[in-house]
Scaffold this active site. Structure first.
Site, PDB file in Angstrom:
ATOM      1  CE  LYS A 289      -4.086  -1.970   0.067  1.00  0.00           C
ATOM      2  NZ  LYS A 289      -4.094  -3.424   0.243  1.00  0.00           N
TER       3      LYS A 289
HETATM    4  C1  LIG Z   1      -5.456  -4.352   0.760  1.00  0.00           C
HETATM    5  C2  LIG Z   1      -6.923  -4.236   0.770  1.00  0.00           C
HETATM    6  C3  LIG Z   1      -7.701  -4.590   1.892  1.00  0.00           C
HETATM    7  C4  LIG Z   1      -7.158  -5.361   3.062  1.00  0.00           C
HETATM    8  O1  LIG Z   1      -6.166  -4.747   3.736  1.00  0.00           O
HETATM    9  P1  LIG Z   1      -5.361  -5.557   4.862  1.00  0.00           P
HETATM   10  O2  LIG Z   1      -4.628  -4.473   5.598  1.00  0.00           O
HETATM   11  O3  LIG Z   1      -4.458  -6.516   4.171  1.00  0.00           O
HETATM   12  O4  LIG Z   1      -6.360  -6.243   5.727  1.00  0.00           O
HETATM   13  C5  LIG Z   1      -9.054  -4.304   1.878  1.00  0.00           C
HETATM   14  N1  LIG Z   1      -9.638  -3.748   0.802  1.00  0.00           N
HETATM   15  C6  LIG Z   1      -8.939  -3.425  -0.296  1.00  0.00           C
HETATM   16  C7  LIG Z   1      -9.644  -2.788  -1.432  1.00  0.00           C
HETATM   17  C8  LIG Z   1      -7.563  -3.686  -0.363  1.00  0.00           C
HETATM   18  O5  LIG Z   1      -6.887  -3.413  -1.485  1.00  0.00           O
END
Ligand SMILES: *Cc1c(COP(=O)(O)O)cnc(C)c1O
Length: 375
Positions: A182
């Site tokens: 991210k």
């Molecule tokens: C990465 C992601 C998540 C989950 O995030 P985590 O921190 O891994 O639980 C949820 N929704 C979207 C759209 C994502 O891209």
């Protein structure tokens, strides 16, 4: 030739030193760094409260719990997302209800939300796909009219803005991810933003077993007894994560500029290509530019994907429509044709590398590879 990685994080020496400082101190769990990170992020987002947790998945789940969503309830969301957005609904024992997406953006089609609402509907989870926010003002009006909660999956949208609104400002909560790929990352982590005092208070005990005091409050100064005020979970962000995240916040704006610049180069290069299109960003919106995806003819998507890989370009697929995954098919009886726009996007999408550390040369190599492979 060196591989163009799909993603490389932007953790700097100063961030590593900040983590080392925590490790040299006495306090490794939820303490002063977590609190500092929460206020810094709240400031960045223009919201009153941020609660640090262990992932965006737990952020979404705890948001639904805080709003009292459970057995027999329905929550509307999109099939064009990562599975977490809908899995959390089932984890509260409620049922996800999908609404198809807009062709131009891949975001939930706000015009179709109303007809999916039933007497059991309690909330909507919009997902700000690739970094472009859903039309929140319009969705908020729909939710107000039907007395529904709004929980934003803002995993892609930390730096986003639309019609002057940022995630968390006009919803019950907005949920963020600090997962390894991210825009802001500590490997694994998450946070919840809210403007509502009562939700903030509930989330604070929900993330730590319903305990009335966290470790810092218990052990700083004179010993204080704690109480359990409700049935909570174990999802508290801790200071090692927070230390890694904190110093990255001031760099977010510069990094977004760089990603915007790369995305524009991609858009210029691919505009007019017969077999390549890409999502549009409306003029009233600032996309967080988390992911850059292209859409190619579905019958040759996988071949193009593999050919890009064999040319040492890191690629991914975000996402195949989730209602067609085995578990969803089996549990809810979904089939091809149920959400045709999401299916088309899911079958034609390829995500290209997009991160601030990409060099101009790497961007050029990605563009050249796409041109060569697609034609
Ligand atoms: C990465 C992601 C998540 C989950 O995030 P985590 O921190 O891994 O639980 C949820 N929704 C979207 C759209 C994502 O891209």
């Amino acid at each position: 030739m060196d591989k163009v990685e799909f993603y490389r994080h932007a953790v700097e020496e100063e961030d590593i030193n900040a983590v080392a400082d925590v490790l040299r101190g006495i306090f490794l769990t939820t303490g002063p760094r977590t609190a500092q990170f929460e206020s810094a992020l709240a400031k960045h987002l223009g919201v009153r409260f941020v609660v640090g947790v262990t992932s965006c998945t737990t952020a979404l789940f705890l948001s639904l719990e805080a709003l009292g969503i459970g057995e027999g309830d329905e929550v509307i969301t999109t099939p064009m997302t990562f599975i977490a957005s809908a899995n959390v609904v089932m984890q509260t024992r409620a049922n996800p209800v999908f609404v198809d997406v807009e062709q131009a953006t891949g975001n939930i089609d706000v015009n179709q939300v109303e007809k999916a609402i039933t007497a059991r509907t309690k909330a909507v989870i919009p997902v700000h796909l690739y970094g472009l926010m859903v039309d929140m003002k319009r969705l908020r009006d729909v939710c107000r009219r039907h007395r529904l909660f709004l929980v934003e999956d803002a995993a892609h949208a930390l730096e986003a803005k639309r019609d002057g609104v940022q995630p968390g400002q006009i919803s019950s909560t907005a949920c963020f991810s600090f997962y390894a790929t991210k825009n802001l990352t500590c490997g694994e982590g998450g946070a919840i933003a809210t403007n509502e005092k009562e939700i903030n208070e509930r989330l604070r005990w929900l993330r730590l077993h319903g305990m009335s005091k966290n470790a810092e409050e218990r052990y700083t100064g004179k010993y204080q007894h704690w109480d359990m005020v409700g049935l909570g979970y174990k999802a508290n962000m801790f200071d090692i994560q927070a230390a890694l995240l904190l110093g990255q916040i001031p760099r977010l704006t510069k990094q977004l500029e760089r990603r915007e610049n790369i995305a524009r180069r991609y858009e210029d290069a691919f505009t007019g290509m017969k077999n390549v299109s890409f999502p549009t960003v409306p003029a009233n919106a600032t996309s967080a530019r988390h992911l850059f995806t292209i859409w190619v003819p579905p019958e040759c998507r996988d071949e193009i994907l593999w050919k890009l890989q064999s040319r040492s370009i890191g690629v991914a697929v975000n996402f195949r429509a989730i209602h067609l995954l085995t578990y969803y098919r089996q549990r809810f009886g979904f089939k091809r044709g149920d959400f045709p726009v999401a299916e088309r996007i899911g079958d034609s999408t390829i995500t290209l590398p997009l991160y601030p550390k990409m060099t101009d040369d790497e961007v050029g190599r990605v563009i050249a590879a796409v041109r060569e492979v697609v034609d």
